[in-house]
Design a protein around this motif. Structure first.
Motif, mmCIF file in Angstrom:
data_model
loop_
_atom_site.group_PDB
_atom_site.id
_atom_site.type_symbol
_atom_site.label_atom_id
_atom_site.label_comp_id
_atom_site.label_asym_id
_atom_site.label_seq_id
_atom_site.Cartn_x
_atom_site.Cartn_y
_atom_site.Cartn_z
ATOM 1 N N THR A 23 16.347 4.420 2.280
ATOM 2 C CA THR A 23 16.120 4.648 0.851
ATOM 3 C C THR A 23 15.265 3.551 0.226
ATOM 4 O O THR A 23 14.574 3.790 -0.764
ATOM 5 N N ARG A 24 15.274 2.361 0.805
ATOM 6 C CA ARG A 24 14.431 1.289 0.257
ATOM 7 C C ARG A 24 12.960 1.616 0.434
ATOM 8 O O ARG A 24 12.143 1.365 -0.463
ATOM 9 N N ILE A 25 12.594 2.186 1.579
ATOM 10 C CA ILE A 25 11.204 2.572 1.815
ATOM 11 C C ILE A 25 10.826 3.745 0.919
ATOM 12 O O ILE A 25 9.743 3.767 0.316
ATOM 13 N N ILE A 26 11.713 4.720 0.809
ATOM 14 C CA ILE A 26 11.440 5.869 -0.055
ATOM 15 C C ILE A 26 11.269 5.418 -1.505
ATOM 16 O O ILE A 26 10.316 5.819 -2.192
ATOM 17 N N ASP A 27 12.149 4.554 -1.969
ATOM 18 C CA ASP A 27 12.041 4.056 -3.348
ATOM 19 C C ASP A 27 10.751 3.265 -3.549
ATOM 20 O O ASP A 27 10.108 3.354 -4.603
ATOM 21 N N ALA A 28 10.372 2.469 -2.538
ATOM 22 C CA ALA A 28 9.143 1.686 -2.642
ATOM 23 C C ALA A 28 7.922 2.587 -2.727
ATOM 24 O O ALA A 28 7.003 2.344 -3.528
ATOM 25 N N MET A 29 7.906 3.649 -1.931
ATOM 26 C CA MET A 29 6.760 4.554 -1.952
ATOM 27 C C MET A 29 6.714 5.372 -3.237
ATOM 28 O O MET A 29 5.628 5.773 -3.683
ATOM 29 N N LEU A 30 7.857 5.610 -3.835
ATOM 30 C CA LEU A 30 7.882 6.277 -5.144
ATOM 31 C C LEU A 30 7.419 5.335 -6.255
ATOM 32 O O LEU A 30 6.868 5.770 -7.266
ATOM 33 N N ALA A 31 7.620 4.040 -6.043
ATOM 34 C CA ALA A 31 7.306 3.068 -7.091
ATOM 35 C C ALA A 31 5.847 2.619 -7.079
ATOM 36 O O ALA A 31 5.308 2.237 -8.131
ATOM 37 N N VAL A 32 5.202 2.651 -5.915
ATOM 38 C CA VAL A 32 3.840 2.106 -5.803
ATOM 39 C C VAL A 32 2.813 3.219 -6.049
ATOM 40 O O VAL A 32 2.793 4.214 -5.315
ATOM 41 N N PRO A 33 1.944 3.059 -7.030
ATOM 42 C CA PRO A 33 0.931 4.089 -7.346
ATOM 43 C C PRO A 33 -0.237 4.038 -6.364
ATOM 44 O O PRO A 33 -1.154 3.231 -6.502
ATOM 45 N N ARG A 34 -0.223 4.900 -5.387
ATOM 46 C CA ARG A 34 -1.242 4.843 -4.322
ATOM 47 C C ARG A 34 -2.657 5.067 -4.866
ATOM 48 O O ARG A 34 -3.639 4.596 -4.288
ATOM 49 N N GLU A 35 -2.758 5.751 -6.000
ATOM 50 C CA GLU A 35 -4.077 6.061 -6.534
ATOM 51 C C GLU A 35 -4.866 4.814 -6.935
ATOM 52 O O GLU A 35 -6.104 4.831 -6.951
ATOM 53 N N VAL A 36 -4.180 3.715 -7.248
ATOM 54 C CA VAL A 36 -4.924 2.515 -7.659
ATOM 55 C C VAL A 36 -5.558 1.805 -6.460
ATOM 56 O O VAL A 36 -6.379 0.907 -6.633
ATOM 57 N N PHE A 37 -5.203 2.226 -5.250
ATOM 58 C CA PHE A 37 -5.737 1.597 -4.038
ATOM 59 C C PHE A 37 -6.930 2.369 -3.467
ATOM 60 O O PHE A 37 -7.488 1.955 -2.450
ATOM 61 N N VAL A 38 -7.289 3.484 -4.080
ATOM 62 C CA VAL A 38 -8.381 4.318 -3.560
ATOM 63 C C VAL A 38 -9.583 4.217 -4.492
ATOM 64 O O VAL A 38 -9.443 3.848 -5.664
ATOM 65 N N PRO A 39 -10.790 4.511 -3.984
ATOM 66 C CA PRO A 39 -11.977 4.473 -4.844
ATOM 67 C C PRO A 39 -11.795 5.379 -6.061
ATOM 68 O O PRO A 39 -11.214 6.464 -5.950
#
Length: 220
Positions: A23-39
């Motif tokens: 659940t820590r990994i799932i929560d982390a992936m829900l918390a981190v906005p992946r869109e800010v890491f892409v062009p």
């Protein structure tokens, strides 16, 4: 916490069905906005099940590896809050940010200085003060911050990364996709004294990190 529908769909449609139960990994992936890491021109691609090209024009290709591959490797690494973690070939830093949400100290290396600078800016934007980004070749690691409890490869290796092995603590773990044989497999390597045992986790194909390519054999 407000989670975008695309991020929720990534976790529910890709990560959870692939036996990621931490659940820590799932929560982390829900918390981190992946869109800010892409062009900025590709925000719609951020949450798709693919290796996402984030390289600068004219530079060697660099990728954020598939979310599910990253999640399964992080689960196998069993990262603790007290761990010192190295993320190799961090690109714009998504994997490093997810690891940072697990509460540990993170060093991220990236061979492209422009991407390393971008990653540093994103970490500041997200308030992730436990991440240090350094411009360094993948094979070199970061001896000054070693030894590490965990090393994570954000990509594949076609060679045995001996220098990285030497930066593991006793009992330390390295996770990455090893394309040293076919088919490539995500693998966990564990240090016991000066021996390094490895265990295959699952088959996976991701781009090879620059500097960890197989040296071509010349036939005379």
């Amino acid at each position: 916490m407000s989670v975008s529908p695309a991020r929720q769909k990534m976790v529910d449609g890709q990560v959870r069905p692939s036996d990621v139960t931490d659940t820590r990994i799932i929560d982390a992936m829900l918390a981190v906005p992946r869109e800010v890491f892409v062009p900025p021109i590709h925000p719609a691609l951020a949450y798709l099940d693919l290796d996402l090209d984030v390289s600068e024009v004219g530079s060697p290709k660099r990728f954020l590896i598939k979310p599910v591959v990253m999640a399964k490797m992080l689960q196998a690494a069993d990262i603790k809050e007290s761990d010192n973690v190295l993320v190799v070939g961090a690109a714009t830093g998504y994997a490093a940010a997810v690891v940072a949400k697990l509460g540990c100290r993170v060093t991220a290396t990236e061979g492209d200085p422009t991407l390393a600078a971008n990653a540093t800016g994103i970490m500041v934007l997200l308030g992730l003060g436990n991440v240090t980004v350094r411009a360094a070749a993948a094979a070199e690691g970061d001896p000054a911050s070693a030894p590490f409890d965990v090393i994570v490869l954000n990509g594949a290796t076609e060679i045995t990364p001996d220098r990285l092995y030497q930066q593991l603590k006793e009992g330390g773990r390295l996770v990455g996709v090893f394309a040293t044989t076919q088919p490539p497999r995500a693998t966990i390597v564990t240090r016991s004294h000066d021996e390094f045992g490895n265990r295959a986790l699952f088959d996976a194909v991701v781009p090879v990190l620059p500097g960890l390519e197989r040296v071509p054999a010349f036939i005379f």
